[in-house]
Design an enzyme around this catalytic site. Structure first.
Site, mmCIF file in Angstrom:
data_model
loop_
_atom_site.group_PDB
_atom_site.id
_atom_site.type_symbol
_atom_site.label_atom_id
_atom_site.label_comp_id
_atom_site.label_asym_id
_atom_site.label_seq_id
_atom_site.Cartn_x
_atom_site.Cartn_y
_atom_site.Cartn_z
ATOM 1 N N PHE A 64 0.836 -1.200 0.000
ATOM 2 C CA PHE A 64 0.000 0.000 0.000
ATOM 3 C C PHE A 64 0.871 1.251 0.000
ATOM 4 C CE2 PHE A 64 -3.060 -3.022 1.671
ATOM 5 C CZ PHE A 64 -4.267 -2.592 1.140
ATOM 6 N N ASP A 65 0.546 2.155 -0.897
ATOM 7 C CA ASP A 65 1.057 3.516 -0.784
ATOM 8 C C ASP A 65 0.478 4.116 0.493
ATOM 9 O OD1 ASP A 65 2.075 6.118 -1.610
ATOM 10 O OD2 ASP A 65 0.014 6.594 -2.182
ATOM 11 N N LEU A 66 1.077 5.174 0.998
ATOM 12 C CA LEU A 66 0.593 5.809 2.230
ATOM 13 C C LEU A 66 -0.206 7.079 1.935
ATOM 14 C CD1 LEU A 66 0.451 6.043 5.299
ATOM 15 C CD2 LEU A 66 2.750 7.050 5.269
ATOM 16 N N ASP A 67 0.477 8.122 1.445
ATOM 17 C CA ASP A 67 -0.184 9.412 1.225
ATOM 18 C C ASP A 67 -1.210 9.321 0.110
ATOM 19 O OD1 ASP A 67 1.395 10.548 3.183
ATOM 20 O OD2 ASP A 67 2.870 11.354 1.782
#
Length: 222
Positions: free
Chosen positions: A13-16
């Site tokens: 998963f990407d965060l931002d």
């Protein structure tokens, strides 16, 4: 390993813009650094385009400078504020915990892969109580692209061609494609449908709960 129930052996998963909305903190810290070096500040809405790509690229685009020492100084000034208060100027997308819990219950290992520096990313994941969902948090230093981060994970055997990368920007999907992972675009962040579709992801989801499709048998979402 993936089964008929779990088609993916790992989900990154990407965060931002994917797990949380960081616009206030990132925008305020960008303006803090820009103002310090005499550049005009911008409304947060105008800075939203910089959520996702590596920080040095954002400062290059905003200032037009190609002086690496100056760009590094801007990054250092940004991080001065970000490590103090900016990381906390952040909101978790409401359905994310439930979606992660469902994927965890399905037995799919998950991790965070972000262009943000690793310690900052860890602080955010811990702040929102998400640490138990993830095997690790993979962050990056200046000059490292997300596709390189995933390439290293592939070399270590942590992710494979049966893994998926979930993100809200084209850079996330480019990284997935370059490494043979399934690309999954999400529309609740900062990338447009056109930006995501241009990278030909396997899925484009409109709500976090649609992420549960990643745990469905392959034939249900082929």
């Amino acid at each position: 390993m993936p089964t008929s129930q779990n088609p993916h052996d790992f989900i990154l998963f990407d965060l931002d813009g994917t797990l949380s909305d960081p616009l206030e903190g990132i925008g305020n810290c960008l303006n803090y650094a820009l103002a310090h070096f005499g550049y005009p500040t911008k409304p947060l809405a105008e800075l939203a385009r910089y959520i996702g790509p590596p920080l040095d690229q954002s400062f290059i685009a905003e200032t037009g400078s190609s002086d690496s020492a100056h760009i590094h100084a801007l990054v250092a000034k940004y991080r001065e504020r970000y490590g103090d208060v900016g990381y906390a100027e952040n909101m978790l997308y409401p359905e994310i915990p439930a979606a992660l819990a469902a994927l965890q219950a399905a037995g799919i290992p998950m991790a965070v892969c972000t262009s943000k520096r690793g310690d900052f990313a860890e602080m955010i994941v811990q702040r929102f109580g998400l640490s138990d969902f993830f095997r690790f948090v993979n962050g990056a230093e200046i000059g490292t692209h997300k596709w390189q981060q995933i390439a290293a994970l592939r070399e270590q055997g942590i992710v494979t061609e049966r893994s998926a990368m979930v993100g809200d920007r084209g850079v996330d999907l480019i990284a997935a494609n370059r490494n043979g992972l399934t690309g999954v675009g999400v529309l609740w962040g900062y990338g447009s449908r056109a930006e995501l579709a241009a990278e030909q992801p396997r899925h484009i989801f409109e709500t976090p709960m649609q992420l549960l499709q990643l745990a469905a048998p392959e034939h249900l979402h082929a």
